[in-house]
Structure formats: structure tokens, C-alpha cells
Design an enzyme around this catalytic site. Structure first.
Site, mmCIF file in Angstrom:
data_model
loop_
_atom_site.group_PDB
_atom_site.id
_atom_site.type_symbol
_atom_site.label_atom_id
_atom_site.label_comp_id
_atom_site.label_asym_id
_atom_site.label_seq_id
_atom_site.Cartn_x
_atom_site.Cartn_y
_atom_site.Cartn_z
ATOM 1 N N ARG A 116 -59.298 -18.278 -60.707
ATOM 2 C CA ARG A 116 -59.012 -17.787 -59.352
ATOM 3 C C ARG A 116 -59.025 -18.926 -58.356
ATOM 4 N NH1 ARG A 116 -63.463 -13.203 -59.660
ATOM 5 N NH2 ARG A 116 -64.482 -15.029 -60.572
ATOM 6 N N GLU A 136 -66.646 -3.373 -80.028
ATOM 7 C CA GLU A 136 -67.312 -3.999 -81.193
ATOM 8 C C GLU A 136 -68.410 -3.097 -81.728
ATOM 9 O OE1 GLU A 136 -68.565 -7.886 -79.896
ATOM 10 O OE2 GLU A 136 -66.543 -8.463 -79.369
ATOM 11 N N HIS A 160 -67.261 -11.773 -83.843
ATOM 12 C CA HIS A 160 -67.998 -12.302 -82.682
ATOM 13 C C HIS A 160 -69.016 -13.368 -83.120
ATOM 14 C CE1 HIS A 160 -69.481 -11.188 -78.389
ATOM 15 N NE2 HIS A 160 -69.742 -12.453 -78.645
ATOM 16 N N LEU A 206 -61.741 -21.816 -66.699
ATOM 17 C CA LEU A 206 -62.065 -23.232 -66.948
ATOM 18 C C LEU A 206 -63.493 -23.520 -66.477
ATOM 19 C CD1 LEU A 206 -60.271 -25.640 -68.139
ATOM 20 C CD2 LEU A 206 -60.496 -26.601 -65.846
ATOM 21 N N GLY A 207 -64.432 -22.711 -66.989
ATOM 22 C CA GLY A 207 -65.840 -22.947 -66.697
ATOM 23 C C GLY A 207 -66.408 -23.916 -67.721
ATOM 24 N N ARG A 208 -67.692 -23.726 -68.041
ATOM 25 C CA ARG A 208 -68.372 -24.631 -68.985
ATOM 26 C C ARG A 208 -67.649 -24.687 -70.325
ATOM 27 N NH1 ARG A 208 -73.040 -21.635 -66.276
ATOM 28 N NH2 ARG A 208 -71.945 -19.928 -67.271
ATOM 29 N N ILE A 209 -67.321 -23.519 -70.874
ATOM 30 C CA ILE A 209 -66.691 -23.505 -72.204
ATOM 31 C C ILE A 209 -65.207 -23.847 -72.108
ATOM 32 C CG2 ILE A 209 -66.265 -22.149 -74.288
ATOM 33 C CD1 ILE A 209 -68.685 -20.384 -73.465
ATOM 34 N N ASP A 261 -62.039 -13.354 -81.645
ATOM 35 C CA ASP A 261 -63.469 -13.323 -81.986
ATOM 36 C C ASP A 261 -64.141 -12.100 -81.376
ATOM 37 O OD1 ASP A 261 -65.913 -14.507 -83.058
ATOM 38 O OD2 ASP A 261 -66.459 -14.946 -80.978
ATOM 39 N N ARG A 315 -64.284 -11.988 -73.990
ATOM 40 C CA ARG A 315 -64.756 -10.635 -74.230
ATOM 41 C C ARG A 315 -63.555 -9.762 -74.544
ATOM 42 N NH1 ARG A 315 -69.053 -12.398 -74.940
ATOM 43 N NH2 ARG A 315 -70.995 -12.023 -73.834
HETATM 44 P P1 NAP Z 1 -68.432 -19.915 -66.738
HETATM 45 O O1 NAP Z 1 -68.791 -21.355 -66.735
HETATM 46 O O2 NAP Z 1 -69.042 -19.004 -65.736
HETATM 47 O O3 NAP Z 1 -66.842 -19.818 -66.633
HETATM 48 C C1 NAP Z 1 -66.167 -18.620 -66.400
HETATM 49 C C2 NAP Z 1 -64.728 -18.963 -66.012
HETATM 50 O O4 NAP Z 1 -64.010 -17.735 -65.891
HETATM 51 C C3 NAP Z 1 -64.608 -19.687 -64.673
HETATM 52 O O5 NAP Z 1 -63.705 -20.764 -64.796
HETATM 53 C C4 NAP Z 1 -64.022 -18.613 -63.748
HETATM 54 O O6 NAP Z 1 -63.247 -19.207 -62.729
HETATM 55 C C5 NAP Z 1 -63.189 -17.823 -64.745
HETATM 56 N N1 NAP Z 1 -62.873 -16.495 -64.228
HETATM 57 C C6 NAP Z 1 -63.751 -15.514 -63.863
HETATM 58 N N2 NAP Z 1 -63.073 -14.442 -63.418
HETATM 59 C C7 NAP Z 1 -61.757 -14.755 -63.519
HETATM 60 C C8 NAP Z 1 -60.550 -14.059 -63.204
HETATM 61 N N3 NAP Z 1 -60.576 -12.819 -62.687
HETATM 62 N N4 NAP Z 1 -59.372 -14.667 -63.434
HETATM 63 C C9 NAP Z 1 -59.342 -15.921 -63.945
HETATM 64 N N5 NAP Z 1 -60.437 -16.639 -64.272
HETATM 65 C C10 NAP Z 1 -61.629 -16.057 -64.045
HETATM 66 O O7 NAP Z 1 -68.747 -19.258 -68.143
HETATM 67 P P2 NAP Z 1 -68.795 -19.941 -69.587
HETATM 68 O O8 NAP Z 1 -70.151 -20.426 -69.870
HETATM 69 O O9 NAP Z 1 -67.637 -20.857 -69.730
HETATM 70 O O10 NAP Z 1 -68.567 -18.626 -70.480
HETATM 71 C C11 NAP Z 1 -67.422 -17.841 -70.333
HETATM 72 C C12 NAP Z 1 -67.543 -16.537 -71.074
HETATM 73 O O11 NAP Z 1 -67.356 -16.761 -72.462
HETATM 74 C C13 NAP Z 1 -68.886 -15.824 -70.998
HETATM 75 O O12 NAP Z 1 -69.031 -15.108 -69.797
HETATM 76 C C14 NAP Z 1 -68.841 -14.914 -72.207
HETATM 77 O O13 NAP Z 1 -68.307 -13.670 -71.875
HETATM 78 C C15 NAP Z 1 -67.880 -15.637 -73.156
HETATM 79 N N6 NAP Z 1 -68.574 -16.120 -74.358
HETATM 80 C C16 NAP Z 1 -68.210 -15.642 -75.577
HETATM 81 C C17 NAP Z 1 -68.864 -16.089 -76.709
HETATM 82 C C18 NAP Z 1 -68.510 -15.586 -78.062
HETATM 83 O O14 NAP Z 1 -69.377 -15.538 -78.916
HETATM 84 N N7 NAP Z 1 -67.248 -15.229 -78.312
HETATM 85 C C19 NAP Z 1 -69.899 -17.008 -76.607
HETATM 86 C C20 NAP Z 1 -70.234 -17.491 -75.363
HETATM 87 C C21 NAP Z 1 -69.563 -17.036 -74.233
HETATM 88 P P3 NAP Z 1 -63.047 -18.522 -61.284
HETATM 89 O O15 NAP Z 1 -64.352 -17.851 -60.938
HETATM 90 O O16 NAP Z 1 -62.663 -19.653 -60.380
HETATM 91 O O17 NAP Z 1 -61.927 -17.555 -61.448
HETATM 92 C C1 8YV Z 2 -73.496 -14.321 -78.654
HETATM 93 C C2 8YV Z 2 -72.036 -14.428 -76.539
HETATM 94 O O1 8YV Z 2 -72.881 -14.153 -79.874
HETATM 95 O O2 8YV Z 2 -73.393 -15.862 -75.259
HETATM 96 C C3 8YV Z 2 -72.581 -14.925 -75.254
HETATM 97 O O3 8YV Z 2 -72.182 -14.383 -74.212
HETATM 98 O O4 8YV Z 2 -71.170 -13.615 -76.563
HETATM 99 C C4 8YV Z 2 -72.498 -15.012 -77.814
HETATM 100 O O5 8YV Z 2 -72.983 -16.296 -77.686
HETATM 101 C C5 8YV Z 2 -74.121 -13.064 -78.456
HETATM 102 O O6 8YV Z 2 -73.459 -12.168 -77.691
HETATM 103 C C6 8YV Z 2 -75.569 -13.227 -78.175
HETATM 104 O O7 8YV Z 2 -76.139 -12.020 -77.993
#
Ligand code: NAP
Ligand code: 8YV
Length: 316
Positions: free
Chosen positions: A179, A265, A283, A156-159, A260, A236
Site C-alpha cells: 500500500r 486449513e 503450511h 515487502l515486509g520482513r519476509i 503453503d 495466508r
Molecule cells: P510484515 O513485515 O508486517 O510485512 C507485511 C507486508 O504486507 C508489508 O509489506 C505490508 O505493506 C504488506 N501489506 C499489508 N496489507 C497489504 C495490502 N492490503 N496490500 C498490499 N500489501 C499489504 O510481515 P512479515 O513478517 O513479512 O510476515 C508477513 C506474513 O507472512 C505474516 O503476517 C503471516 O501471515 C505470513 N507468514 C506465513 C508463514 C507460513 O508458514 N506460511 C510463516 C510466517 C509468516 P503495507 O502495509 O505498506 O501495505
Molecule cells: C507457523 C506462521 O507455521 O508465523 C506464522 O505466522 O504462519 C508460521 O510460522 C505457525 O502458524 C505457527 O503457529
């Protein structure tokens, strides 16, 4: 005052971002070198800045071959392919692009959730194959209602918070697992991931990647999600035990999945490609013109802030 003389670009980037980088700095692309390893050994010491992406990353070995680097600017928010610890130890500024992609990743989580529950991709294939024209009427069958269903959010971070907010428009009760509980949010924290999976109808995964979350979603969690439950992963591929997921889908231990991201990948397990209760995306969660442009701008702003001595806009 810090400045940037020679910038190394690791992988391909948006053409407009590559152009903007060339307009501002002396850029060398590592992908243009016939032998990346030999290139780094010979020229690595000349670069003081690196631009890469969350997708391509930068290995610890590559960073070691870049002894003069002062700043790394990454396109994306994920840090799992970046040498965060080594950069910290060397005092290297590490920039990334948080927040600007929250909306699009949350939108994609809901696109996957709706697509798999209401069988959107499968129904599209049904129409295109001529089955509706041939069979007529209600021949396609029924899906799963989304409005009012229970949403479990893992991370439950930013996204994750953006996804949880989207759920209110669908009248979905929300609980989450992290956590540490997040202060000041209206949703209930569930300390047990398996209990969250057992409670919800849709389990959306949006944690960070990396070793701390490796295979967090395993056979036990999928078992708890159960034959009526759906999994959506926009985090991921490494967060989900992909073989356990394939088994759960094939044996119908869960109802379906919207994915996604994948473990290896761009390779998607063949077993998944044959299943109708799975929606597969390459993705693309952040892949809109608007968001990718905002990410590109943050890459540039991070570099500019470093070069001006005012600091990165978004430092990891
Ligand atoms: P963020 O604000 O850092 O949030 C990460 C969340 O993950 C926090 O709530 C954290 O809470 C939780 N977390 C970390 N380790 C954990 C564990 N072991 N068990 C349970 N929860 C855990 O990050 P964000 O900006 O929301 O982004 C999250 C992730 O989305 C990125 O790191 C990236 O891998 C992925 N993403 C994917 C795409 C895509 O294209 N599909 C795009 C953007 C991002 P706690 O630390 O309290 O556990
Ligand atoms: C991107 C992402 O698609 O921001 C991330 O962590 O997974 C995606 O936004 C990509 O990986 C940018 O390189």
C-alpha cells in the site's frame, strides 16, 4: 514489577517449548480441559499470562473470559488470529516471533517457485510410478526456466524483502506491490497489483493476513497474471480467493501455483489435489528445527522480558 503466576497455554506447541514453559511457570493447557468454554468460565480469572501460536490464535471471546491477563506470547509472526485491538485497549502486552523465520519462509517461497516451474513434484511422481522406466528418454517433457524470469512480490515486509533478496541469485528482475512504497530498497514499487501481475512471470504473495488483505488476489489479478504466469502463496489462505484460483488453474488461465497456505486449513480443495500444475504444502514455511527452536526461544524471551519488567523482545 510484573510477574507471571498462572499461565494458560491455548493449543499444542513444540514439546521442548511446552517443557520449558512448565519448567518456568505454573502452566495449564486449555486442550486438556474437557470443556474449554466451561473451563474458561470457571478458571479464566486465575490466569495472568497466555501462550498461543499464530496457527491456533486466541479469540476475542476467550480473551474476555481472561480478565487478569497481562501478557500474551504467541509462537509465530502472523497476527490474524489474535485479538490485537482488544489486547491494546486493555493494555495487555502482546509478544510474537518476527524476523527469526524470515529465511525459512523465503526459502520455502523459492522451493515452491522452483518446484512448480520445474515440475519437481510431478517429475518425482512420474519416476515413482515407473513411467520413466517404461517410456524412457525425454518422456517427461519440459518446464519453465526460472533464472532471469520476472518476480513480483506482493507484500515487502520482513519476509517479502528476504524473498526479493533471494531473487538476485537467480538474476530475476524484481518489482513489488504494497500500500505504501518502502524507502531505501532497490526494487521498483508498483502501485497497481494488477499491473504487477501482468508484468511478472512469478507472483509471490507474502502480505499479512486478516480483513485488510482478504481476497486481495482475485479473478482480476489472476487474469492479469495470465496463462504463462505462476502464483506462489506463503502468506495466508485468506489473501487469495481460493475458488477463483481453482477456476484459473482448471481453465489454465494461469500456468500453475505453489501453495503453503489455504483458506480452510488443513482442508485443501479436492479440485487442487487433482492438478499436476500445483504444488501443495501443509503450511510448513517456517518448519525447520533451527527456525522453530528460535521461535520457541522468542516466546520464552518475550515472557521473561515481561516478568522481569524489561519489556518484550518483540512486541506486536
Ligand atoms: P510484515 O513485515 O508486517 O510485512 C507485511 C507486508 O504486507 C508489508 O509489506 C505490508 O505493506 C504488506 N501489506 C499489508 N496489507 C497489504 C495490502 N492490503 N496490500 C498490499 N500489501 C499489504 O510481515 P512479515 O513478517 O513479512 O510476515 C508477513 C506474513 O507472512 C505474516 O503476517 C503471516 O501471515 C505470513 N507468514 C506465513 C508463514 C507460513 O508458514 N506460511 C510463516 C510466517 C509468516 P503495507 O502495509 O505498506 O501495505
Ligand atoms: C507457523 C506462521 O507455521 O508465523 C506464522 O505466522 O504462519 C508460521 O510460522 C505457525 O502458524 C505457527 O503457529
Amino acid at each position: 514489577m510484573p510477574t507471571i503466576h498462572h499461565l494458560l497455554q491455548i493449543g499444542k506447541l513444540l514439546p521442548s517449548l511446552e517443557q520449558a514453559l512448565r519448567d518456568r511457570y505454573a502452566v495449564q493447557r486449555l486442550i486438556d480441559a474437557p470443556d474449554a468454554h466451561a473451563f474458561l468460565a470457571e478458571r479464566g480469572a486465575t490466569f495472568d499470562a497466555v501462550v498461543t501460536s499464530a496457527a491456533v490464535g486466541l479469540s476475542a471471546d476467550q480473551l474476555e473470559a481472561l480478565p487478569a491477563v497481562q501478557v500474551i506470547s504467541s509462537f509465530g509472526v502472523g497476527l490474524d488470529k489474535l485479538p490485537v485491538q482488544a489486547a491494546r485497549e486493555r493494555g495487555i502486552a502482546l509478544g510474537y516471533t518476527p524476523d527469526v523465520l524470515n529465511d525459512c519462509v523465503a526459502d520455502t517461497a523459492f522451493a515452491l517457485l522452483l518446484a512448480v516451474a520445474r515440475r519437481v513434484a510431478e517429475a518425482d511422481r512420474f519416476v515413482r510410478a515407473g513411467h520413466w522406466a517404461r517410456l524412457g528418454g525425454n518422456s517427461f517433457g519440459l518446464g519453465r526456466k526460472v533464472s532471469g524470469a520476472r518476480l513480483g512480490v506482493v507484500g515487502l515486509g520482513r519476509i517479502g524483502q528476504t524473498i526479493a533478496r533471494r531473487a538476485s541469485g537467480f538474476d530475476m528482475p524484481v518489482r513489488y506491490h504494497t500500500r505504501r512504497p518502502v524507502a531505501g530498497v532497490p526494487w521498483a514499487h508498483e502501485p497497481s497489483l494488477a499491473a504487477l501481475a501482468a508484468w511478472c512471470d512469478f507472483l509471490v504473495v507474502i502480505t499479512a493476513g486478516g480483513p485488510a488483505t482478504h481476497h486481495l488476489i482475485g479473478a482480476d489479478v489472476l487474469q492479469a497474471l495470465g496463462p504463462q504466469g505462476f502464483l506462489v502463496n506463503v502468506a495466508r489462505g485468506s489473501v487469495v480467493d481460493e475458488q477463483a484460483l481453482v477456476d484459473a488453474l482448471v481453465l489454465q488461465r494461469i500456468a500453475g501455483a505453489g501453495l503453503d497456505v489455504f483458506a480452510n486449513e488443513p482442508h485443501v480443495p479436492e479440485a487442487l489435489q487433482g492438478l499436476d500444475n500445483v504444488v501443495l504444502l501443509p503450511h510448513i514455511a517456517s518448519a525447520t528445527h533451527e527456525t522453530r527452536q528460535a521461535m520457541a526461544q522468542r516466546v520464552l524471551d518475550n515472557l521473561a522480558g515481561f516478568a522481569a519488567g524489561t519489556g518484550l523482545v518483540s512486541a506486536a
